[in-house]
Design a protein around this motif. Structure first.
Motif, PDB file in Angstrom:
ATOM      1  N   THR A 221       0.830  -1.193   0.000  1.00  0.00           N
ATOM      2  CA  THR A 221       0.000   0.000   0.000  1.00  0.00           C
ATOM      3  C   THR A 221       0.867   1.248   0.000  1.00  0.00           C
ATOM      4  N   ILE A 222       0.323   2.289  -0.603  1.00  0.00           N
ATOM      5  CA  ILE A 222       0.877   3.629  -0.462  1.00  0.00           C
ATOM      6  C   ILE A 222      -0.222   4.476   0.146  1.00  0.00           C
ATOM      7  N   PHE A 223       0.079   5.120   1.256  1.00  0.00           N
ATOM      8  CA  PHE A 223      -0.891   5.802   2.100  1.00  0.00           C
ATOM      9  C   PHE A 223      -0.468   7.264   2.185  1.00  0.00           C
ATOM     10  N   ILE A 224      -1.250   8.169   1.593  1.00  0.00           N
ATOM     11  CA  ILE A 224      -0.879   9.578   1.504  1.00  0.00           C
ATOM     12  C   ILE A 224      -1.900  10.415   2.254  1.00  0.00           C
ATOM     13  N   THR A 225      -1.438  11.163   3.239  1.00  0.00           N
ATOM     14  CA  THR A 225      -2.343  11.907   4.108  1.00  0.00           C
ATOM     15  C   THR A 225      -2.696  13.277   3.523  1.00  0.00           C
TER      16      THR A 225
ATOM     17  N   GLY B  81       9.749  -4.666 -10.025  1.00  0.00           N
ATOM     18  CA  GLY B  81       8.366  -4.651 -10.501  1.00  0.00           C
ATOM     19  C   GLY B  81       7.385  -4.206  -9.434  1.00  0.00           C
ATOM     20  N   VAL B  82       7.618  -4.635  -8.195  1.00  0.00           N
ATOM     21  CA  VAL B  82       6.765  -4.189  -7.089  1.00  0.00           C
ATOM     22  C   VAL B  82       6.926  -2.682  -6.873  1.00  0.00           C
ATOM     23  N   ALA B  83       8.158  -2.202  -6.935  1.00  0.00           N
ATOM     24  CA  ALA B  83       8.403  -0.763  -6.785  1.00  0.00           C
ATOM     25  C   ALA B  83       7.706   0.026  -7.888  1.00  0.00           C
ATOM     26  N   PHE B  84       7.770  -0.481  -9.130  1.00  0.00           N
ATOM     27  CA  PHE B  84       7.078   0.196 -10.235  1.00  0.00           C
ATOM     28  C   PHE B  84       5.561   0.197 -10.017  1.00  0.00           C
ATOM     29  N   GLY B  85       5.032  -0.920  -9.488  1.00  0.00           N
ATOM     30  CA  GLY B  85       3.596  -0.989  -9.222  1.00  0.00           C
ATOM     31  C   GLY B  85       3.159   0.040  -8.193  1.00  0.00           C
TER      32      GLY B  85
ATOM     33  N   ARG C 292       4.718   2.835  -7.668  1.00  0.00           N
ATOM     34  CA  ARG C 292       4.898   4.135  -8.337  1.00  0.00           C
ATOM     35  C   ARG C 292       3.654   4.488  -9.163  1.00  0.00           C
ATOM     36  N   ASP C 293       2.989   3.489  -9.742  1.00  0.00           N
ATOM     37  CA  ASP C 293       1.760   3.750 -10.500  1.00  0.00           C
ATOM     38  C   ASP C 293       0.739   4.498  -9.652  1.00  0.00           C
ATOM     39  N   SER C 294       0.574   4.067  -8.403  1.00  0.00           N
ATOM     40  CA  SER C 294      -0.389   4.733  -7.527  1.00  0.00           C
ATOM     41  C   SER C 294       0.111   6.117  -7.104  1.00  0.00           C
ATOM     42  N   LEU C 295       1.410   6.250  -6.878  1.00  0.00           N
ATOM     43  CA  LEU C 295       1.968   7.556  -6.527  1.00  0.00           C
ATOM     44  C   LEU C 295       1.711   8.566  -7.640  1.00  0.00           C
TER      45      LEU C 295
ATOM     46  N   VAL D 245      13.226   4.516  -7.450  1.00  0.00           N
ATOM     47  CA  VAL D 245      12.111   4.389  -8.404  1.00  0.00           C
ATOM     48  C   VAL D 245      11.088   5.489  -8.161  1.00  0.00           C
ATOM     49  N   MET D 246      10.817   5.803  -6.888  1.00  0.00           N
ATOM     50  CA  MET D 246       9.775   6.761  -6.547  1.00  0.00           C
ATOM     51  C   MET D 246      10.316   8.165  -6.316  1.00  0.00           C
ATOM     52  N   ASN D 247      11.663   8.282  -6.306  1.00  0.00           N
ATOM     53  CA  ASN D 247      12.330   9.564  -6.062  1.00  0.00           C
ATOM     54  C   ASN D 247      11.838  10.184  -4.752  1.00  0.00           C
TER      55      ASN D 247
END
Length: 483
Positions: free
Chosen positions: A260-264, A368-372, A374-377, A409-411
């Motif tokens: 998960t990526i969780f952004i407040t 590949g997980v990191a790229f996935g 990044r898609d949500s980011l 990957v996400m910088n």
């Protein structure tokens, strides 16, 4: 002292914390999960209760007169139904249950995604609670007719401890029954599901005290005095509190079985395609969340089942093509939720050549997980949300190499926390806030959360990964029509 409870899918994990944030001890108690049919996933709420009581009794030994509050975090979306005598009507249908394909199709395509988004801020996913209610109505009408109370897994524990039917916004937002923006039950969704609002729990902020532990349960827990219970939080929101991702503009990445990526945020936001979940946060604000269904489980599958080598660290030491790998891995072993909402997507390797090595493929899985993620980011960035750093937690986050890959990957600056106890620590922090030890979650974070290490992106490596991410994204767009 404060107890945090993480009601997970395989076990309940408990944590005892003093008022200064020092973790005294932790306990874990397992319980079974049942798969009565292909794609079904169920548990007995009585198992949750039994093991939660046993865990609290064990963890509080020696401190039985010092426990001031309890906060429960836990698995989201599960459907727990009680009859007029407070008996559980049927086993709980869990977050990873896939029986509701017909109901999800009805909600998204007959009712319509636009209406769902207007009513709740989200669209239907198989894991959400509302489709489960519709399934029960269609397939188990006798059970459906007995329903007097509907609640989420952690709320069942709170109810059994206090006798009060209560929930809070972070978990309720994952039911597809909450008007997330206005923090109230959606009358439209209640009507669509054929239920009554009085069946649903009263809503609170996560740190609100909803009641005190009943005397009958106090004796089971072995506690004395008065113990307050706060509303708690859904597992991802609780984990975010436990890593300090609270207040606007913060981010937490979780590398567990799923990712998960969780952004407040302090404002409610919805992306055009509802690619991310728009939920409430346990700090009183909101958050956007992208959830990929296979994250650390991709590496576990590759290592354990395919190359059959369980020495993960040794395998990663051999990887010497960081940023220059020619192999791509698509991490869709169980389809994908965010941002594609496509359960039929499949995993695969691309770019394999005669000189491709095992290490190239192992590295591709991590990338590949990191790229996935990044898609949500990128969806969040399309809304104008700026993210420059993130905490990270979960089993996969223990890998220094994986943390380095994700940072580049996400910088983002990637920070690890001293105490990676996630939802259980979040629950204890919420209990401390509710009991008045801290004035709010932000003050608690400043006093309790400590950061251990920060990985800073390398400009050259980030540039290489930017090119590789764009290639990955093109590959995904190309294969989506196949599924």
């Amino acid at each position: 002292m404060y107890i945090g409870v993480d009601l997970g899918t395989s076990a309940v994990k408990l944590l005892l914390m003093d008022g200064d944030g020092t973790i005294i001890k932790t306990v874990s108690k397992e319980y079974p999960i049942f798969f009565p049919q292909d794609g079904w996933s169920e548990q007995n709420p009585s198992d949750w209760l039994k093991q939660s009581i046993a865990g609290i009794r064990e963890i509080s030994e020696g401190y039985t007169d010092k426990i001031e509050g309890i906060g429960v975090g836990g698995q989201m979306h599960g459907l727990v139904c009680l009859d007029e005598n407070d008996n559980v009507i049927r086993p709980a249908i869990l977050w990873n249950d896939g029986r509701t394909e017909k109901e999800v199709d009805y909600l998204n395509n007959t009712i319509g995604k636009d209406k769902l988004s207007k009513y709740t801020g989200n669209i239907a996913f198989a894991g959400f609670t509302a489709p489960k209610i519709l399934w029960m109505k269609a397939n188990e009408p006798e059970n459906f007719s007995k329903i007097k109370k509907i609640m989420l897994p952690k709320d069942y524990i709170v109810y059994m401890f206090t006798g009060i039917s209560a929930s809070e916004y972070s978990d309720a937002a994952g039911m597809l029954l909450l008007d997330t923006e206005h923090k109230c039950w959606s009358k439209e969704m209640i009507d669509i599901c054929g239920i009554k609002e009085e069946m649903l729990p009263k809503l609170h902020e996560s740190y609100d005290v909803v009641g005190e532990v009943k005397s009958s349960i106090m004796s089971d827990l072995g506690l004395t005095g008065t113990v307050k219970v706060v509303a708690g939080a859904g597992d991802n929101a609780a984990a975010a509190i436990g890593t300090g991702a609270c207040g606007a503009g913060k981010c937490n990445l979780s590398l567990g079985t799923s990712g998960t990526i969780f952004i407040t945020s302090d404002k409610f936001a919805v992306d055009d395609n509802n690619s991310l979940h728009s939920f409430c946060h346990a700090d009183g604000g909101f958050h956007l969340m992208g959830c990929m269904l296979s994250a650390a489980s991709c590496n576990k599958w590759w290592m354990d089942d395919i190359i059959r080598d369980t020495d993960y660290a040794a395998e990663q030491k051999k990887m010497d093509k960081i940023g220059t790998n020619n192999v791509y891995f698509l991490p869709y072993l169980m389809g994908e939720r965010s941002p594609y909402n496509n359960p039929r997507l499949k995993a695969g390797f691309m770019g394999i050549r005669m000189d491709t090595t095992r290490e190239d493929m192992s590295l591709a899985v991590l990338e590949g997980v990191a790229f996935g993620l990044r898609d949500s980011l990128e969806v969040a960035r399309s809304l104008g949300i700026e993210v420059t750093e993130s905490t990270i937690c979960g089993g996969g986050a223990k890998s220094p190499l994986w943390r380095k890959i994700i940072a580049n990957v996400m910088n983002l600056n990637i920070m690890t926390v001293e105490n990676d106890e996630g939802p259980a620590l979040g629950g204890a922090i919420l209990a401390a806030v509710g009991c008045g030890r801290y004035k709010d979650v932000i003050e608690a974070k400043k006093n309790i959360i400590r950061y251990k290490e920060t990985i800073t992106p390398d400009a050259e490596l980030t540039a290489r990964y930017e090119e590789r991410y764009q290639n990955f994204h093109e590959i995904v767009k190309t294969i989506i029509p196949l599924y």
